[in-house]
Write a protein that holds these residues in place. Structure first.
Motif, PDB file in Angstrom:
ATOM      1  N   TYR A 135     -36.189 -19.518 -17.597  1.00 17.69           N
ATOM      2  CA  TYR A 135     -35.481 -18.998 -18.790  1.00 17.69           C
ATOM      3  C   TYR A 135     -36.440 -18.781 -19.946  1.00 17.69           C
ATOM      4  O   TYR A 135     -36.273 -17.874 -20.750  1.00 17.69           O
ATOM      5  CB  TYR A 135     -34.271 -19.872 -19.148  1.00 17.69           C
ATOM      6  CG  TYR A 135     -34.458 -21.129 -19.958  1.00 17.69           C
ATOM      7  CD1 TYR A 135     -34.701 -21.084 -21.340  1.00 17.69           C
ATOM      8  CD2 TYR A 135     -34.310 -22.382 -19.370  1.00 17.69           C
ATOM      9  CE1 TYR A 135     -34.812 -22.248 -22.084  1.00 17.69           C
ATOM     10  CE2 TYR A 135     -34.419 -23.545 -20.108  1.00 17.69           C
ATOM     11  CZ  TYR A 135     -34.673 -23.476 -21.466  1.00 17.69           C
ATOM     12  OH  TYR A 135     -34.776 -24.629 -22.193  1.00 17.69           O
ATOM     13  N   GLU A 136     -37.498 -19.624 -19.975  1.00 17.80           N
ATOM     14  CA  GLU A 136     -38.513 -19.482 -21.016  1.00 17.80           C
ATOM     15  C   GLU A 136     -39.341 -18.231 -20.734  1.00 17.80           C
ATOM     16  O   GLU A 136     -39.545 -17.387 -21.606  1.00 17.80           O
ATOM     17  CB  GLU A 136     -39.398 -20.725 -20.947  1.00 17.80           C
ATOM     18  CG  GLU A 136     -39.905 -21.189 -22.256  1.00 17.80           C
ATOM     19  CD  GLU A 136     -40.767 -22.437 -22.090  1.00 17.80           C
ATOM     20  OE1 GLU A 136     -40.789 -23.073 -21.003  1.00 17.80           O
ATOM     21  OE2 GLU A 136     -41.429 -22.765 -23.077  1.00 17.80           O
ATOM     22  N   GLU A 137     -39.799 -18.113 -19.480  1.00 15.64           N
ATOM     23  CA  GLU A 137     -40.625 -16.956 -19.107  1.00 15.64           C
ATOM     24  C   GLU A 137     -39.863 -15.648 -19.324  1.00 15.64           C
ATOM     25  O   GLU A 137     -40.435 -14.653 -19.762  1.00 15.64           O
ATOM     26  CB  GLU A 137     -41.057 -17.085 -17.634  1.00 15.64           C
ATOM     27  CG  GLU A 137     -42.033 -16.000 -17.225  1.00 15.64           C
ATOM     28  CD  GLU A 137     -42.310 -15.973 -15.721  1.00 15.64           C
ATOM     29  OE1 GLU A 137     -42.524 -17.034 -15.127  1.00 15.64           O
ATOM     30  OE2 GLU A 137     -42.323 -14.856 -15.162  1.00 15.64           O
ATOM     31  N   GLN A 138     -38.585 -15.658 -19.014  1.00 14.51           N
ATOM     32  CA  GLN A 138     -37.771 -14.431 -19.116  1.00 14.51           C
ATOM     33  C   GLN A 138     -37.214 -14.210 -20.524  1.00 14.51           C
ATOM     34  O   GLN A 138     -36.385 -13.317 -20.722  1.00 14.51           O
ATOM     35  CB  GLN A 138     -36.591 -14.498 -18.138  1.00 14.51           C
ATOM     36  CG  GLN A 138     -36.940 -14.794 -16.706  1.00 14.51           C
ATOM     37  CD  GLN A 138     -37.583 -13.624 -15.994  1.00 14.51           C
ATOM     38  OE1 GLN A 138     -37.354 -12.480 -16.373  1.00 14.51           O
ATOM     39  NE2 GLN A 138     -38.396 -13.895 -15.007  1.00 14.51           N
ATOM     40  N   LYS A 139     -37.601 -15.083 -21.444  1.00 18.49           N
ATOM     41  CA  LYS A 139     -37.119 -14.972 -22.835  1.00 18.49           C
ATOM     42  C   LYS A 139     -35.600 -14.823 -22.890  1.00 18.49           C
ATOM     43  O   LYS A 139     -35.050 -13.868 -23.450  1.00 18.49           O
ATOM     44  CB  LYS A 139     -37.797 -13.802 -23.555  1.00 18.49           C
ATOM     45  CG  LYS A 139     -39.299 -13.929 -23.619  1.00 18.49           C
ATOM     46  CD  LYS A 139     -39.918 -12.838 -24.476  1.00 18.49           C
ATOM     47  CE  LYS A 139     -41.407 -12.996 -24.673  1.00 18.49           C
ATOM     48  NZ  LYS A 139     -42.188 -13.134 -23.432  1.00 18.49           N
ATOM     49  N   SER A 140     -34.925 -15.742 -22.239  1.00 19.59           N
ATOM     50  CA  SER A 140     -33.471 -15.647 -22.131  1.00 19.59           C
ATOM     51  C   SER A 140     -32.879 -17.043 -22.294  1.00 19.59           C
ATOM     52  O   SER A 140     -32.633 -17.740 -21.324  1.00 19.59           O
ATOM     53  CB  SER A 140     -33.104 -15.081 -20.756  1.00 19.59           C
ATOM     54  OG  SER A 140     -33.700 -15.883 -19.748  1.00 19.59           O
ATOM     55  N   ILE A 141     -32.700 -17.455 -23.531  1.00 16.83           N
ATOM     56  CA  ILE A 141     -32.254 -18.826 -23.820  1.00 16.83           C
ATOM     57  C   ILE A 141     -30.776 -18.983 -23.444  1.00 16.83           C
ATOM     58  O   ILE A 141     -29.926 -18.243 -23.941  1.00 16.83           O
ATOM     59  CB  ILE A 141     -32.447 -19.141 -25.322  1.00 16.83           C
ATOM     60  CG1 ILE A 141     -33.918 -18.973 -25.735  1.00 16.83           C
ATOM     61  CG2 ILE A 141     -31.937 -20.544 -25.664  1.00 16.83           C
ATOM     62  CD1 ILE A 141     -34.874 -19.967 -25.165  1.00 16.83           C
ATOM     63  N   PRO A 142     -30.473 -19.943 -22.578  1.00  9.24           N
ATOM     64  CA  PRO A 142     -29.062 -20.145 -22.194  1.00  9.24           C
ATOM     65  C   PRO A 142     -28.342 -21.090 -23.163  1.00  9.24           C
ATOM     66  O   PRO A 142     -28.965 -21.768 -23.974  1.00  9.24           O
ATOM     67  CB  PRO A 142     -29.190 -20.803 -20.822  1.00  9.24           C
ATOM     68  CG  PRO A 142     -30.470 -21.581 -20.902  1.00  9.24           C
ATOM     69  CD  PRO A 142     -31.384 -20.839 -21.843  1.00  9.24           C
ATOM     70  N   ASP A 143     -27.018 -21.157 -23.008  1.00 13.16           N
ATOM     71  CA  ASP A 143     -26.236 -22.184 -23.712  1.00 13.16           C
ATOM     72  C   ASP A 143     -26.164 -23.437 -22.850  1.00 13.16           C
ATOM     73  O   ASP A 143     -26.054 -24.549 -23.358  1.00 13.16           O
ATOM     74  CB  ASP A 143     -24.818 -21.667 -23.978  1.00 13.16           C
ATOM     75  CG  ASP A 143     -24.829 -20.486 -24.927  1.00 13.16           C
ATOM     76  OD1 ASP A 143     -25.090 -20.704 -26.120  1.00 13.16           O
ATOM     77  OD2 ASP A 143     -24.635 -19.334 -24.461  1.00 13.16           O
ATOM     78  N   ILE A 144     -26.174 -23.220 -21.527  1.00 16.11           N
ATOM     79  CA  ILE A 144     -26.088 -24.323 -20.567  1.00 16.11           C
ATOM     80  C   ILE A 144     -27.065 -24.012 -19.437  1.00 16.11           C
ATOM     81  O   ILE A 144     -27.153 -22.861 -18.991  1.00 16.11           O
ATOM     82  CB  ILE A 144     -24.649 -24.415 -19.991  1.00 16.11           C
ATOM     83  CG1 ILE A 144     -23.632 -24.700 -21.107  1.00 16.11           C
ATOM     84  CG2 ILE A 144     -24.554 -25.472 -18.885  1.00 16.11           C
ATOM     85  CD1 ILE A 144     -22.181 -24.527 -20.681  1.00 16.11           C
ATOM     86  N   VAL A 145     -27.790 -25.038 -18.979  1.00 23.24           N
ATOM     87  CA  VAL A 145     -28.712 -24.801 -17.857  1.00 23.24           C
ATOM     88  C   VAL A 145     -28.645 -25.984 -16.882  1.00 23.24           C
ATOM     89  O   VAL A 145     -28.502 -27.127 -17.318  1.00 23.24           O
ATOM     90  CB  VAL A 145     -30.163 -24.537 -18.356  1.00 23.24           C
ATOM     91  CG1 VAL A 145     -30.735 -25.720 -19.120  1.00 23.24           C
ATOM     92  CG2 VAL A 145     -31.098 -24.161 -17.204  1.00 23.24           C
ATOM     93  N   ALA A 146     -28.721 -25.679 -15.592  1.00 27.95           N
ATOM     94  CA  ALA A 146     -28.645 -26.744 -14.570  1.00 27.95           C
ATOM     95  C   ALA A 146     -29.990 -26.909 -13.871  1.00 27.95           C
ATOM     96  O   ALA A 146     -30.643 -25.930 -13.512  1.00 27.95           O
ATOM     97  CB  ALA A 146     -27.565 -26.398 -13.548  1.00 27.95           C
TER      98      ALA A 146
END
Ligand SMILES: Cc1ncc(COP(=O)(O)O)c(C=O)c1O
Length: 427
Positions: free
Chosen positions: A245-256
């Protein structure tokens, strides 16, 4: 299952090598089901387990906590950008069930009763429990339960090898994103968009093109949809970065997180949420905003200790850099693998490779057999001293992350020999 009339028993393992009861040494191309980081029998991880096991083996996380679980939670929040809180469980499927429940209840907690639908990608995989099957529908795996699963909005994934005829790859990517935006703009009942981060793994190693995941995250923000990522198979270095998510510049609200969290030694998973999601669960007891969810082994201290040791070793041994370097060995074998007449496509990133087998290269017809391809590859692999597992017509290479360049060369050589020898059994 009749074709599996007996099973080899693994007696011990060291590094990337499994040893069976007959003393055969087998190269572990499956990485203990995609979760092994430092190889087998790593002394530092064993030490973390034995030290903790003398102090506290398990205690409930209901009303109580324990030191390793707290320390691990603090560390996970420290290394996970923009994530604030941790909810433990003990396997990836449960971590995804929790993610789904958090996302759905979030909207209830803030009084938006209408937001109840989940959007996903076609062919995703998030585990084998009912919620996870619903959001990750792979027809071959879950077809028998279709009636019992809840329905989701499913969107196509741009797989470069199989784009519709009339499209260029870029046009097709744009179309996939446009479809999501169209649906988001017309419906105001979508609670969350759930997808694997960086790549779909069990669905056939579909590595997302650059910007695909980022664009979905942007749409989620724009249309007030929670963005939920599954890093269970792809996080902690599998695709060559700590978190996709960091590499793809796509910050989630929830991550598993799951699998590699403990280095592949004990069972532990975690669902992380940002402050916005967490705060919606805060309230007086009678507000009933809290999450009703908890597993017996949640936050197990031995699993948490080994997870913390594992994660600290990433920094100590500069593992991500090492993976990026070793991963280049895969590239040196592309040519030879692709020349095999049943190989249609090679998909690779970091320490993950999927080799798609076809019966007709030009038509890209997926290869099929009466006997399972998995069984054929398992048997032929064994003859070549390698433990291989296929998913459908895809040969999966998912070795321990710490594998050395020479071991990886050997693994690829043996994979090539196995595909060659399996060929005659398949056609
Ligand atoms: C992306 C992804 N999510 C979730 C899961 C489920 O994890 P577990 O097998 O620990 O339940 C898997 C397992 O392969 C996975 O690949």
């Amino acid at each position: 299952m009749k074709e599996w009339d007996s099973f080899d028993q693994i007696k011990s393992a060291k590094g990337v090598w499994l040893v069976d009861s007959k003393g055969n040494k087998i190269l572990d191309a499956v990485g203990s089901m995609w979760c092994n980081v430092w190889g087998h029998s790593n002394p530092e991880l064993i030490n973390a387990i034995t030290t903790q096991s003398k102090k506290l083996q398990h205690s409930s996380m209901f009303n109580l906590t324990n030191e390793p679980a707290e320390k691990l939670a603090e560390y996970l929040v420290k290394i996970s950008p923009k994530m604030n809180k941790v909810f433990y469980s003990d396997n990836g499927s449960s971590a995804m069930e929790i993610a789904i429940k958090l996302a759905l209840q979030y909207w209830k907690n803030i009084g938006e009763k209408n937001k109840t639908r989940i959007a996903t990608l076609e062919n995703g995989y998030h585990g084998d429990t009912f919620g996870a099957m619903s959001v990750g529908y792979v027809p071959e795996f879950f077809g028998k339960f279709k009636k019992q699963l809840f329905t989701t909005l499913q969107f196509p994934v741009p797989n470069k090898y199989r784009i519709p005829k009339e499209f260029s790859f870029l046009d097709y990517q744009n179309q996939c994103i446009e479809k999501i935006e169209k649906e988001f703009s017309q419906k105001n009942n979508i609670a969350a968009f759930i997808m694997e981060s960086g790549a779909q793994v069990a669905g056939g190693v579909i590595i997302y093109p650059k910007d695909f995941q980022r664009k979905i995250s942007v749409l989620c923000k724009k249309y007030n949809v929670l963005f939920v990522l599954d890093e269970i198979a792809t996080g902690f270095g599998r695709l060559g970065s700590m978190f996709q998510y960091e590499e793809q510049k796509s910050i989630p609200d929830i991550v598993a997180y799951g699998k590699m969290l403990t280095g592949g030694y004990l069972t532990l998973a975690a669902t992380l949420a940002n402050k916005k999601v967490y705060d919606s669960f805060l309230g007086e007891f009678n507000d009933w905003k809290h999450l009703f969810h908890g597993h017996t082994y949640t936050g197990n201290p031995i699993a948490s200790s080994v997870a913390l040791e594992n994660l600290k070793m990433y920094k100590k041994y500069n593992l991500i850099k090492k993976i990026q370097k070793t991963s280049k060995v895969f590239e040196q074998h592309y040519q030879r693998i692709s020349e095999i007449d049943i190989v249609g496509d090679i998909r690779h990133k970091g320490m993950l490779m999927g080799i798609e087998l076809v019966s007709n290269k030009r038509k890209k017809t997926p290869i099929t057999t009466k006997k399972s391809i998995n069984k054929i590859f398992f048997e032929e692999g064994k003859k070549n001293g390698i433990y291989l597992r296929t998913l459908g017509n895809i040969v999966m290479l998912v070795p321990p992350l710490v594998i050395t360049e020479s071991e990886l060369n050997l693994l690829l050589e043996r994979t090539i020999s196995t595909i060659e020898s399996a060929k005659s059994k398949i056609i």
